[in-house]
Write a protein that holds these residues in place. Structure first.
Motif, short mmCIF file in Angstrom:
data_model
loop_
_atom_site.label_atom_id
_atom_site.label_comp_id
_atom_site.label_asym_id
_atom_site.label_seq_id
_atom_site.Cartn_x
_atom_site.Cartn_y
_atom_site.Cartn_z
N GLN A 235 45.34 51.21 44.31
CA GLN A 235 45.26 51.92 45.47
C GLN A 235 44.65 51.25 46.11
OE1 GLN A 235 43.99 56.02 46.21
NE2 GLN A 235 45.71 56.20 47.28
N ILE A 236 43.22 51.14 45.62
CA ILE A 236 42.03 50.44 46.49
C ILE A 236 42.38 48.94 46.44
CG2 ILE A 236 39.57 49.70 46.11
CD1 ILE A 236 39.34 52.16 44.62
N ARG A 237 43.07 48.32 45.60
CA ARG A 237 43.42 46.85 45.71
C ARG A 237 44.45 46.79 46.96
NH1 ARG A 237 47.57 43.82 43.84
NH2 ARG A 237 48.48 45.21 42.29
N ALA A 238 45.27 47.76 47.10
CA ALA A 238 46.32 47.65 48.08
C ALA A 238 45.70 47.74 49.41
CB ALA A 238 47.37 48.86 47.98
N TRP A 239 44.48 48.53 49.62
CA TRP A 239 43.77 48.88 50.90
C TRP A 239 43.22 47.32 51.20
CZ3 TRP A 239 40.93 53.80 49.22
CH2 TRP A 239 41.65 54.84 49.20
N VAL A 240 42.54 46.72 50.08
CA VAL A 240 42.07 45.42 50.14
C VAL A 240 42.58 44.41 50.58
CG1 VAL A 240 40.83 43.42 49.16
CG2 VAL A 240 40.09 45.93 48.67
#
Length: 278
Positions: A235-240
């Motif tokens: 999820q955090i990678r998607a935001w990044v």
């Protein structure tokens, strides 16, 4: 590949030398490259006693991108002599980064428990400003890495991405940005918004991954492989990635347990975890 899908290849995988600490940098480079890893972030201890320019060439000969140098920082102190020594060390790090052939230094900014956090933060900003002319001249960017609040006593007075963004924006230079490490920031309810802010400012310079094991046995030296803990890495990678960030996903694991393993076996675990859980 959409941001919500697992990695299918290793083209954006970077590993920090500290992750496989028992290996000398030459051995790490050979083994990373043989496994298909494409990036390496070099910790300064791995360069001791070596010709740094030649080491950089060696890494590129293995078709490895030298993503960054770790670490600069540790600016604050009540002692002005220590503050001066920190500035000298950061200038040395800039020279090392340029010789190594990387355009990025990650800053672990430091703190002094003998003074208020606000004073440490002021000294951090002043310290970065003081070395910024040398960094700019060398073409080396400085990434402010916020650390988990448990490290606010001595390791970093910058503990949220909002604080790092504020400081980067105040310094207002294309050579100052931020590094996002999921281990330090996964808990922050403002994380998505602050990552989006990074994208708006164009200051996201690095993305580090590992996992938070639960329970953890050591707050510094028990980081987990991706998928071993409770961090929503994908999820955090998607935001990044939604910011337009196209840099490497850097595996940075401090682990006494994994350092005691056969590092070749550990490397296979890293790659498997990267493919399946990040």
């Amino acid at each position: 590949m959409t941001p919500s899908t697992p990695h299918q290849d290793l083209s954006k995988l970077c590993i920090h030398t500290i992750t496989t600490k028992p290996w000398a940098i030459e051995e790490a480079a050979k083994n990373y490259a043989a496994a298909g890893v494409k990036g390496i972030t070099v910790w300064r201890d791995a360069l001791e006693g070596r010709n740094i320019r030649q080491t950089g060439n060696l890494l590129r000969d293995h078709d490895l991108t030298v993503v960054s140098l770790c670490r600069g920082g540790f600016f604050p102190s009540k002692d002005p002599n220590k503050r001066k020594a920190a500035l000298d060390d950061n200038r040395k790090a800039i020279e090392e980064a340029a010789a190594l052939g990387t355009s990025l230094i990650v800053l672990v900014c430091g703190a002094d428990p003998g003074q208020p956090l606000e004073e440490s933060r002021k000294q951090i900003q002043d310290g970065i400003a003081a070395v910024l002319p040398e960094a700019t001249a060398a073409g080396v960017r400085l990434a402010i890495e916020p650390l988990h609040p448990m490290y606010a006593d001595t390791r970093s007075a910058i503990n949220t991405l909002a604080q790092a963004n504020d400081m980067a924006e105040a310094l207002n230079s294309p050579y100052v940005g931020v590094a996002v490490d999921v281990y330090h920031l996964w808990w922050d309810p403002s994380l998505q918004r602050e990552i989006q802010r990074c994208g708006e400012q164009g200051n996201l310079m690095a993305f580090h991954i590992c996992d938070w094991k639960s329970p953890t046995t050591d707050l510094l030296l028990d980081r987990g492989l991706m998928g071993e803990g409770c961090i929503p890495i994908r999820q955090i990678r998607a935001w990044v990635e939604a910011t337009g960030f196209t840099g490497f996903n850097e595996v940075e694991i401090f682990s006494t347990a994994y350092w005691q393993e056969d590092q070749s076996v550990f490397l296979k675990k890293i790659i498997k975890a990267y493919r399946e859980n990040s």
